[in-house]
Structure formats: C-alpha cells, structure tokens
Design an enzyme around this catalytic site. Structure first.
Site, PDB file in Angstrom:
ATOM      1  N   ASP A 161      38.950  48.968 139.235  1.00 17.22           N
ATOM      2  CA  ASP A 161      39.521  48.247 138.106  1.00 17.22           C
ATOM      3  C   ASP A 161      40.982  47.973 138.393  1.00 17.22           C
ATOM      4  OD1 ASP A 161      37.425  47.899 136.361  1.00 17.22           O
ATOM      5  OD2 ASP A 161      37.511  49.996 135.751  1.00 17.22           O
TER       6      ASP A 161
ATOM      7  N   PHE B 204      54.774  42.243 116.135  1.00 13.23           N
ATOM      8  CA  PHE B 204      53.711  41.436 116.712  1.00 13.23           C
ATOM      9  C   PHE B 204      52.469  41.536 115.833  1.00 13.23           C
ATOM     10  CE2 PHE B 204      49.922  41.080 119.324  1.00 13.23           C
ATOM     11  CZ  PHE B 204      50.188  39.975 120.105  1.00 13.23           C
TER      12      PHE B 204
ATOM     13  N   MET C 268      53.403  36.764 118.214  1.00  9.18           N
ATOM     14  CA  MET C 268      54.838  36.746 118.515  1.00  9.18           C
ATOM     15  C   MET C 268      55.465  37.982 117.917  1.00  9.18           C
ATOM     16  SD  MET C 268      56.050  32.912 117.617  1.00  9.18           S
ATOM     17  CE  MET C 268      55.609  33.090 115.915  1.00  9.18           C
TER      18      MET C 268
ATOM     19  N   ASP D 115      30.060  49.665 130.683  1.00  9.37           N
ATOM     20  CA  ASP D 115      30.073  49.955 132.122  1.00  9.37           C
ATOM     21  C   ASP D 115      28.811  50.684 132.552  1.00  9.37           C
ATOM     22  OD1 ASP D 115      32.465  48.871 132.903  1.00  9.37           O
ATOM     23  OD2 ASP D 115      33.629  50.654 132.374  1.00  9.37           O
TER      24      ASP D 115
END
Lengths: 567, 698
Positions: free
Chosen positions: B307, B377, B383, B531
């Site tokens: 990863d 944010f 933003m 996974d």
C-alpha cells in the site's frame, strides 16, 4: 601418458562436441513432430504405422498410460526374444546349426537385450543363429535404445510443459526415434563399416587352412549392421565373443573412432534436445559440461593408471604401461578411452579386457557404472539418470538461496524428491545386495577366477554392469550359471525399470505444474556454479554409497600392489 | 512479549527444562515423527541389547562398546534437546500469554440493544454471536467485533505495546481481541470466537508449537533424508559380507557406529528445531504466522503488493513549495497560506506553517491577537481558512476554491475573475498533479494568490529497500487510490517496479490472480474488510492487528504492530528459514567424507595383511593418522554427536539472508557449508582422537 595419446583423446572430444548441436537440433525437430529432411520419405511410413497400431500423433498420454505402454511393449519384446532363442534349432537362418539356448541363459539374454544391457553370458558365434542375432537381438538393440530415448523425451516434456496432463505418446516417440533417428544413422554407419572391412553376409562360416596346415573355422555373419546399432544404441552386445576387440568387429583406428563417437553421439545430443525443448540451450550445455568434467577426470585417471603400468612388472625389468589384455592396434590411450566411454555410456562394448586393467584403471569403469551411467550415459537412460541427480542437487542447493527449490521454473517438491531418491536407490540396491550375497555364497564364489580383492571386483563389476544396464564384463567371472543368469537378469530389470517408472512419474508430476518465471532470486542452472554443484552431488552421493565396496575391491588391490602383493 | 525479545538464544531458564524434555522425547511415539532419529534410537537399542548379552555371557570389548553405546544415545538425546530448546523459547512466550487468558466474567446482554440489562456469565461460556458489554476497566472476554461505541483499549497483552488503541464500531478498527482491557468508555461486542478458539488461544498454541505440522518443504526434505538413510543401510548392511569374503569380521557395534555417523543425523536432529525457530523469529518480530507453510511461502514470494500510504510514503502529505500566481510574490502567497493554516491542526496545515517559517522566515502568529476566527474544513466547502477583521483567507482543493472565488467576485463586483488568472492557476495545479503532488489553492479576499504544493513524502531509505528486493528477485507493486498520473510519479520516485492506481478491492484481487497465473507467489498486507478476499487469495496475506475480524481471518499472518513495511522482513525471515535447512543439509552430507576416512581404514585395516606387516594395505587411507581403530571409530561418533550441540545456536538463529543475488549467495553458502562441511570434521575428528587417546579412552 604420451602427447600422441592425448591428441587422440582431444580429437575424439572435439568431433563429439561438433556433433551435439546438429544432431540435437535434428532430434528436437523429430520429436516435436516438425518437418525434417527425411519427412517426405518417412512421413507416409510413419502414418501407416500409426494407422496399423491404432494410434495417432495427436493422441497424448498421461504418464501412467505412457509407462504402461512402455512396460507392455518391453514385456512382449522379452517374450519374443526368449521364444526365438528356445526355438532357434527349428527356425531358419541357422547355417551353423545352433541348438536351443538353455532356459536360464535365454532368460538372462532376453532380459539383457530388452533392458539395453547386452550382458552376454554366451559367445555369439557359438550360441546364436543368424535369425536370433538379427530378428531377436538386433531388433531389441533398436527398440530398447528407442525406449530409452522416448523416456528421456517424455521427462524433458515434463520440464518443458506447464499445467499439462500428458507427457506425449509412447508409441509415437518410439516410432519416430526408430524411424527418423536410429534407422537412417545405422544405414550410413553400416555402409561405412562395410567399407572399412567389417563382414556383412548371410553365408556360412568359412573354413581356412592356416600356414601350419591346421584347419580353422572363421565365423562370419551380418556383422556390420549389428555393430552399427550396437554402438549407436549403446547396447554393446557383440556379434562375436571378443566384442570390439575382434578384428571383424573393429578392424582399425578409424572404425574404433567411429564406434566411440557413435556410443556418445545420441546421448550427448539429447542434452541439446533438452536445451531446445526447455527454450534455453545453455541448460543443455550445462548438463553436458557436468558430464564432460566427470568424463575427463575418468579418462585421465584411467589413462594415467594404464600408462603407468604395474611397478611389480617394472621391477622385473620390463618397462612401459600395462598392455595386458589390450589390442596392439589400439594401444593404451585408445583402450583406456574406449573403456571409459563404454562404461560412462551404458554401452558395454569393449575393445580391451577390463579385467586386465590395473586396479585403479579398472576402478574407473566400475565407478562410471556405479554413478548410474550418467556421464552422457545410455541413450536416453543417461539423460533421465542425470536428471534424477539434478533433482536432488537442485533440491538441496536451491534451499540455500532462500527459496523452495525449483529447476527450470518447476518447483521440486516431495513427490519429485521421493521419485528421484527411489530411482537413485534402485542401483545400489541391485549392485550391493547381489554382490554381498554372491561373495559369501559358495556356489557363486566358485565362478570367480581370481582370489582376493580382484575376485571381489569381478563379482562387483558383474552386478554393477547388470544393474547399470551396461553389459560389459570384467571378465574372469564364469557367469553362465543358473545363479548368475537369474540374479544378473533381476539386477538388469531393477536397474532399468525401477529408474524408468520414477522418471516417468516425475515427468507427469512436473508437466502438471505451473512454470515459475525466473528472477534474480532463482539460482541460475546454466552456469559453472551449477556444473560444479551437479558434479559434486554426483560424486558425493555415488562415492558415499560405494566407497566401502571399492575399498575392499580395487582400492585395496592397488594399495597391496604398491606393497608388492598381487592376487 | 516485548521483554522476551531480549532473551538470548541460550538462556538457562530454557536450557535446564530442555534437558528434561530431551529425555521425555525418547518416547517412541514422539521419536517416530523424526525418521532419522528414530532409526538411530532403534540401532542404539539394538547395540544396547547386544551389550547386555555380552555382559551376561562374556566376550567382546565391553569398555569400548559401552562408550559407543553412550555416544549413540547422546546423539538421540542431543537431537531431542535441540527440539526442546526451540520449543522452550516458544513456551516462555506462551506462559506470558497465558497470564492474559485469566478467567473473566462477561456481561452478556440479554436484550440486544439495551445496555442496562445484562447478566454476568463466565467468559468461557460465551458462544459465537453472543453480544456482551465491556466497560472501562473490564477485560474483553473473547474475540469479537465492536457493534456499538468507541473505547480505548490496552492491547499490551497481545502486542507488548502499552499505548492504548482506539476500537470503534464500523470501519477498519472494529476488531477486539479477548484478553485485552478496555481503559475508557464502553463498547458493545459481538463475540466471534468461542472459548478455546480465540486469537489468544491460537497464539499460545502457535508459539508453543503444539499445532506444528510439517511443512511441504520439510516433508520433502525428510523424504530426502530417509532416502539417504536407506542408501547407507545398503552401504553398511553389505559390509559384513564383503568383510567375510576378505577374511575379516566386523562387529555389530562398529557397523552401527559407521551407520549412525553416515546417515544425516545432523540435519535430522536439527530439522524440527529450525522450523520452530523460524516461526519463533516471526513471533519475536511480533508477526504471527498461522502455519509454517506461510513462512515457507514468504521465502518464495515473487511479487510484493504494498500500500502506498504508510508503507511507501509517510502517512501525510507535506507542503514543499509555494507557487504564486502572476503578479503575486512568493512571500505574499506564503504569508496568506500561513495565515490560513495557523489554526489548522491537520498535518498538511502544520507542514505549511513549517515551510513558511523555514523558507520565508514568517513567524507563527497568535490567532487571538490577530482577532482572527478560524473557518474549519468541511466536506461541503472543501476549504479552510481564517477571517480577520473583514478580510478572509481561504485554502482548499483547486476546483472548490475556484468556485468560491467565482461566487465571491460575482457577489462583490458583479463580474467573474479573469479567465487568464484561472488558466494560469489551473496550469500550475496540473503540473503539480503530474509530478505526483496535490495542489492546494490559496486566495485572499477573492484574489487568487497561487498554489501550495502538497507532496507525498516517500519514506527515507525505501528506494534502497526496493533495490534490495529487486536483487532478491522480488517485484514490488504499489497499490494506491490515486489517479494513474500521481501514482506513476510516486512509483518512479520510490523506485517500485509497478503500480496499481485507483485501486479497488476488485482490481487488487484480479491483479493477484493475474500474477499467480504466471506462476508467481504474491504477498500483500491489508486491514479492511474489503481487503479480505485479496488477503485470502494472496500466498502470503499479512493482516494488520488493528484490522477487522474478516481481514484477520483471511490472512495467514497477523502483524501485531500493524506495520505494513514489515512484509519485507517477513520475506527475509522466510528465506532465512529455507537457507538454514539447505545449508545444514549440505553440511551434514559433506561431513560423511571425513567420517568414511576415519572409519573405513579402522574397519578394514585387518584385511589382506601382508606377511611381516602390522596392518593391511587399507591403513593407507587413514590420512588423519588416528591412533587406533577404536579411537578412530569413537572419535567419529563423538564428533557426530557433538556437532549437533554445536549447531543448535545456528539453527535457532538461522543463516542470515543476504540480498547479493542467488548465484553469489549459493556460492557463498556452498563454500561455507559444503566445503566447510568437508573440512571441519577432518579437524574435529583428529582433535577428538588426540583427546580420546590422551585420556586413554580407546
């Protein structure tokens, strides 16, 4: 040792090396079913034979089916050959009026020729009719050689194929080998031999009057054609009792050279076939190089021992090497070279008497056979034999690079190791056990001509030669007794089929596996490191197995000789 | 378990109990698992019986025979001892784990969701599917999945790490392990493992080696060893007959001595210790392999899937550059960007403050004195920034910020910002994305100032690690959710061989299948439930301990430290295990050469003695000049036994793997263990012979 002697040896090696690639390339095309020069002529015959046999080149076989076909074919060959010998008195082409061969000898001979051993407990010219020689022995010379090559090809397919169920078709491999490889080469060789003066006739034996006025019967026959396949197929069974030492079988240095070349030609070329089939010719050369190292060591020791001669004879004021039992037309170098070649391959033809070699000189042929005749070896047999050692070598060494072992991208796992060990075990089983019994069995000991360690070597050599499917005799041992006929026969069967069946099992198992692509982590099997490793494993495994038997045979004989003791 | 890491290979606490273990393992039912040592035991027993017979009826060289017998039994005991030592190291760890498995009372919830209604039951009585409540201070009774709540959990019992970790319902951190302790808050846990089958139980039995089964490669090696043993049965069993032909006699004791020295006792004795030690090395490394097979497969891995985040790059992006728009100075941009990030506690925000300070000397300012309000944010605005006395500074994703500027300009002036400045900004942003970075636009009061370059920082030294892996023949593939452009840039920087961009669980799985179809072995690590299929498909699937239950079930290894970079070390440990086996096998077989030269002359010296000579011609093979036939045989068998003891540390520690290429590695090991294996016993046997003779033992 002389410069001249070494030049002859090097000339031989060079010509052989030159033959490997063209012959290997041709055989590769033949066994891949590709078109060859001879296809226009032979392809219709080939197709006809398949139609007759009810098979097809497209029909592929599982390894067990392949093995069954091979076993049935060999069984049939044995039965026919046995019957021919027992019935020869009543059959045609028998101008010398030979009577039926007795059962023990017939069994031994039939097994001997079916297993490509050609151990001869008989004298050809005094036992076998022309019909038996041609329709029986020579036919087996062809098909036993073809069987060996077929097995080798099947095993190579195991390495070359990935995720497959089949390893080829026994009947197709057998037919192609006989038709495209053995027959054409034999025709050429036969013509060459006839040109060199080897007899090829159906006429009866000739009576000659010698200078002293005595009458002598000179044995003749279709010799040249049998010699051709005898050498090419590493059979080694001579037409005459004296084998390649007989002037009608091997008249001069040229015929000697051709015969030595034809012993190794197909076996050496198979390494190239292997390289071609697995897609990397260097793999084949690496194996041939391993064989070459062992071969040259053997030649050096043998030649040195024979050229050095016997110090006890020197003490009598007679200089020079050991010429006892050698033909003056070949001399020491070519006799030693021939002896090493014939035992490195499972040929067994002899142009000198191995019994008369010095202790160390005679030990080399013995070791060659004890190692399983993997130094070029019998046609096919040598190659699948050395692959058994490769499996073991790669298994142990492969671990040392930190991966589970693999060879040519095939994982070597429990099944392969088991089968390879089985094959490797079968030889000492037959060689050592029978020898151990024979040297303490009063009836068997009575057949031994010489006392002490030399007599021991004679027995050891006999069983070694039988189990290794060599067929050469040390001499000195009267082998035509029920005990030896039966046990030597059993030894030959063990040495042949207890190796072939595991080899085919490995082929089947490998063919089914995926091929792992090579990476920087896989150790390269086409370089000098691998060559050294393989040589080391063969010497150590073989040496450890046979050291005690060699110690009480040739080694003690040699050491005693230094101390002035002979046997 | 962390404390046991420091335990040395030879620790008295392990060695002393192992001596008892060596004797207990003489039980034939245990011995039969090791065919080579079983054979040694059988022939030792045979010689012992013959000795007792001789003792009763008289005859034979009793003193000599007795010594041989003693060393024969020592050979067996030393082998047992090696195995016991290897197991002992695991047992010590198992004991410390067992302490965690104390009897607990579980709060079994009677009525699903209602937290107040539970009854106390013993932890061992829980069944799979039961739902329990675990509150602060409680020990989690069994493995399970958090279905409600968040709690900090102390997992030191399993991982040795004392810092608590967060476990919460949903997501990839929902798995809890029995035996660990909840420190704060409460969680509702659905039990996923019955008593006796928990992770802790499995760990205990794994480190103890109780469930140890022979791995495929071990089985194959055992077959080879049995084959070698059979060859030497043939070689020695035929000697009496050869001897009788040569006019001699060899006693059974001497034959047995020859046989035992020839068969591969060294590797036979150490084989299982090597296997146990391999697993143990992983455990010390805080990785649990669920089977020995997985460790072997690790050595064989051809492709590593790694990863990106956390393995190849540091977890967070960092600001590396300020790129001002036209007409704006870098200083101006840096100043605005720093202002916008002052209150931003994300690593990205902090990295902007740091960069502004380092590169432009802009000191940190205090929000309060500036009378600034922080605009955090949100997922909607994408933003963040500050408002200072009517002025506003914002930073954010390029498209979000452009939209914001657009709105602000239209609101203030009724016109759109010039398309020039937008194109300019866009061009800079694109360039950054191509280079593998993330652009962060900055504006002040509707004016576009420029772009901050946020970059994935590739971990230091990772490039060298990948080069090393390449030398080992291992291909590395980076897995990332980034777009192909970004992925390619990072892949090039990190030096991985390949990458999978915009990875989804599905294309991850198909990548593994593709590699496997080419015959390659694939290793990967993962933690999420999605996974799990890939982890199960991979040949070596390392699940992170922080991961979900599904991931842990699917993998064949669990990394207790949840450190994905460990994959590389796991591969090395696998390789070291295989190498140790191969090297000691080679050593063991190579030893035989010297043993032959010791024993054969001793055995055969009496043959064909010429008149007037003291010994026969084969005495010439006694190249070590061993004193007497008896001392030669005794020395060989003593060497054979002692070498087992001498090699225990090596077999436990393992032969170190070096990434120098397979050919170089093989020649090195062949030199050390092959050639060394031939030479060492010559020296050893000679030395022992000198001692034996000096002591008058033979």
């Amino acid at each position: 040792m002389t410069i001249n002697g070494w030049i002859q040896i090097l000339v031989y090696c060079s010509i052989l090396l030159l033959l490997v690639k063209p012959l290997g390339g041709y055989m590769y095309r033949v066994f891949s079913g590709d078109r060859t020069l001879l296809s226009p002529l032979l392809a219709p015959v080939e197709r006809g034979l398949y139609r007759l046999a009810g098979t097809s080149e497209k029909e592929e076989q599982h390894w067990a089916v392949y093995a069954t076909g091979m076993l049935l074919f060999n069984l049939a060959g044995f039965l026919v050959l046995y019957a021919l010998q027992r019935l020869q008195g009543a059959l045609p082409y028998n101008p010398a009026g030979m009577s039926a061969v007795e059962p023990g000898l017939a069994f031994n001979t039939a097994v001997s020729f079916v297993t490509n051993t050609n151990w001869q407990n008989y004298g050809g010219e005094s036992t076998m009719s022309y019909l038996v020689q041609m329709a029986g022995l020579t036919v087996q010379n062809f098909v036993s050689a073809a069987t060996g090559i077929a097995i080798a090809i099947a095993l190579i397919r195991g390495f070359a194929r990935a995720s497959g169920k089949s390893i080829g078709n026994f009947w197709v491999d057998l037919t192609r080998c006989t038709l495209y490889v053995l027959l054409p080469l034999c025709i050429v060789l036969t013509l060459a031999y006839v040109w060199l003066g080897i007899p090829q006739t159906f006429g009866p034996y000739v009576d000659a009057t010698t200078l002293e006025g005595a009458k002598q019967t000179i044995a003749l026959g279709p010799v040249a054609s049998q010699i051709a396949i005898k050498m090419l197929g590493t059979n080694g069974g001579g037409f005459f009792n004296a084998n390649a030492a007989h002037p009608f079988e091997n008249p001069d240095a040229i015929s000697n050279l051709i015969q030595m070349l034809s012993i190794f030609a197909l076996g050496a070329a198979l390494t190239n076939v292997f390289g071609c089939m697995v897609g990397n010719q260097r793999q084949g050369w690496a194996i041939l190089a391993s064989m070459g190292v062992l071969f040259l060591v053997g030649v050096t020791v043998c030649y040195w021992a024979e050229a050095a001669g016997n110090p006890l004879v020197h003490a009598l004021g007679i200089d020079g090497g050991n010429m006892e039992g050698k033909e003056t037309r070949f001399g020491i170098a070519l006799s030693a070279l021939f002896a090493v070649i014939t035992t490195a391959a499972s040929c067994g033809a002899v142009n000198a008497m191995h019994d008369s070699f010095t202790a160390l000189g005679g030990m080399i042929p013995l070791i060659n056979m004890q190692l399983g005749e993997v130094i070029v070896g019998g046609v096919g047999a040598g190659f699948y034999g050395i692959l058994m050692f490769v499996v073991i070598a790669v298994f142990v060494a492969g671990l040392m690079v930190g991966r589970t072992p693999e060879y040519l991208g095939k994982k070597i796992e429990a099944k392969e190791v088991k089968m390879a060990m089985l094959a490797i075990l079968s030889l000492p089983l037959a060689m050592l056990i029978f020898t151990a019994i024979a040297v303490v069995l009063p009836g068997a000991v009575a057949s031994i001509a010489n006392g002490g360690p030399h007599g021991f070597s004679e027995v050891l050599y006999a069983y070694t030669s039988a189990a290794a499917n060599n067929g050469s005799a040390f001499g000195g041992l009267s082998g035509n007794t029920p005990w030896y006929n039966i046990t030597l026969g059993l030894g030959m069967l063990m040495g042949r089929f207890l190796v072939i069946i595991p080899a085919l099992a490995i082929a089947g198992s490998l063919a089914a596996k995926k091929t792992v692509p090579a990476s920087a982590g896989t150790f390269p099997t086409d370089g000098t490191l691998f060559v050294g490793l393989l040589v080391g494993v063969i010497i150590i495994v073989g040496g450890l197995t046979f050291f005690p038997s060699l110690a009480v045979g040739p080694i003690v004989e040699h050491l005693a000789m230094i101390h002035g003791q002979t046997f | 378990m962390s404390q046991s890491k420091s335990a040395s290979i030879l620790d008295a606490r392990i060695l002393v109990p192992a001596i008892g273990g060596a004797f207990r393992k003489l039980d034939p039912r245990t011995l039969i698992r090791n065919p080579v040592m079983f054979v040694v035991a059988v022939v030792s027993l045979l010689t012992t019986l013959l000795f007792i017979r001789d003792l009763v009826i008289g005859g034979g060289d009793l003193g000599f025979t007795l010594q041989i017998i003693i060393w024969l039994w020592f050979t067996v005991l030393f082998a047992n001892f090696a195995e016991a030592v290897a197991e002992g190291r695991g047992k010590a760890q198992a004991d410390s784990l067992r302490k965690a498995r104390t009897e607990t009372q579980a709060k079994l919830l009677v009525n699903g969701g209602d937290r107040s209604k539970f009854k106390l039951v013993p932890g061992t009585s829980l069944k799979v599917g039961d739902v329990v409540l675990v509150e602060a201070g409680d020990i989690i009774p069994s493995d399970g999945e958090v279905i409600e709540g968040v709690a900090s959990v102390n997992e030191a019992a399993i991982t040795g790490e004392s810092a608590p970790v967060i476990r919460e319902s949903g997501g990839d951190r929902s798995a809890v392990t029995g035996g660990t302790q909840v420190l704060s808050d409460w969680i509702r846990v659905r039990i996923s493992a019955a008593s006796g089958h928990t992770f802790l139980d499995r760990m205990i039995s794994l480190v103890e080696g109780a469930e140890r089964q022979k791995t495929p490669n071990e089985i194959a090696l055992n077959i080879l060893l049995v084959g070698m043993t059979l060859i030497f049965v043939l070689a020695t069993a035929t000697i009496p007959s050869f001897a009788s032909y040569s006019g001699g006699y060899i006693s059974v004791t001497i034959l047995v001595a020859l046989f035992v020295t020839l068969i591969p006792t060294t590797i036979g004795a150490l084989l299982s210790a090597i296997g146990i030690a391999g697993m143990d090395r992983l455990v010390r490394f805080n990785v649990l392999a669920m089977s020995g097979r997985a460790v072997e497969a690790a050595g064989d891995v051809d492709t590593l899937l790694l990863d990106k985040t956390g393995t190849i790059t540091l977890g967070n992006r960092q600001a590396t550059e300020f790129r001002p728009a036209k007409g704006v100075t870098e200083q101006e941009l840096a100043d605005a960007a720093q202002l916008a990030s002052l209150a931003d506690e994300t690593p990205e925000g902090r990295s902007i403050v740091v960069l502004a300070k380092e590169k432009y000397g802009i000191r940190a300012r205090d929000m309060a004195t500036l009378h600034a309000t922080f605009v955090p944010f949100t997922a909607q605005t994408r933003m963040s920034g500050v408002d200072i006395e009517g002025s506003s500074v914002r930073k954010g994703a390029v498209d979000a910020l452009l939209a914001h500027v657009n709105r602000a300009t239209v609101a203030a002036h009724g016109t759109r910002p010039t398309s020039d400045s937008i194109r300019d900004l866009q061009a800079i942003a694109d360039e950054m994305a191509k280079a593998g970075g993330t652009p962060l636009a900055v504006e002040r009061d509707g004016r576009l100032l420029g772009v901050v370059h946020l970059k994935d920082i590739v971990k230091g030294g990772i490039r060298e690690r990948f080069a090393e892996l390449r030398k080992m023949g291992i291909r590395t593939v980076m897995i990332t959710g980034d777009n192909p452009l970004t992925a390619a840039a990072i892949a090039a920087e990190a030096g991985v061989d390949d990458f999978l961009a915009q990875a989804t669980p599905e294309n991850k799985l198909s990548l593994i299948r593709e590699e496997q179809a080419k015959g390659k072995l694939v290793a990967m690590c993962g933690d999420g439930t999605n996974d799990a299929p890939a982890l199960a498909q991979a040949d070596v699937g390392v699940a992170m301990n922080t991961g979900t239950v599904a991931a842990r079930e699917a993998g064949n290894m669990v990394d207790l430290d949840s450190d994905p970079t460990k994959l590389i070390e796991i591969v090395e440990i696998g390789k070291a295990l295989l190498m140790t086996r191969g090297s000691l096998t080679t050593f063991s077989i190579a030893n035989d050469v010297a043993k032959y030269f010791a024993i054969i002359p001793a055995m055969f010296a009496v043959f064909y003695v010429a008149p007037g000579q003291a010994a026969g011609p084969l005495q010439a093979l006694n190249i070590m000049h061993l004193a007497t036939p008896q001392s030669a045989i005794l020395s060989a068998i003593i060497f054979n036994a002692l070498i087992i003891i001498a090699l225990i540390p090596l077999s436990l520690r393992g032969v170190k793997y070096r990434a120098i290429g397979a050919g170089a590695l093989l020649s090195r090991n062949l030199l050390v263990y092959g050639l060394g294996g031939i030479i060492v016993p010559f020296v050893g046997i000679k030395a022992i012979d000198l001692i034996v003779t000096a002591l008058g033992l033979a």
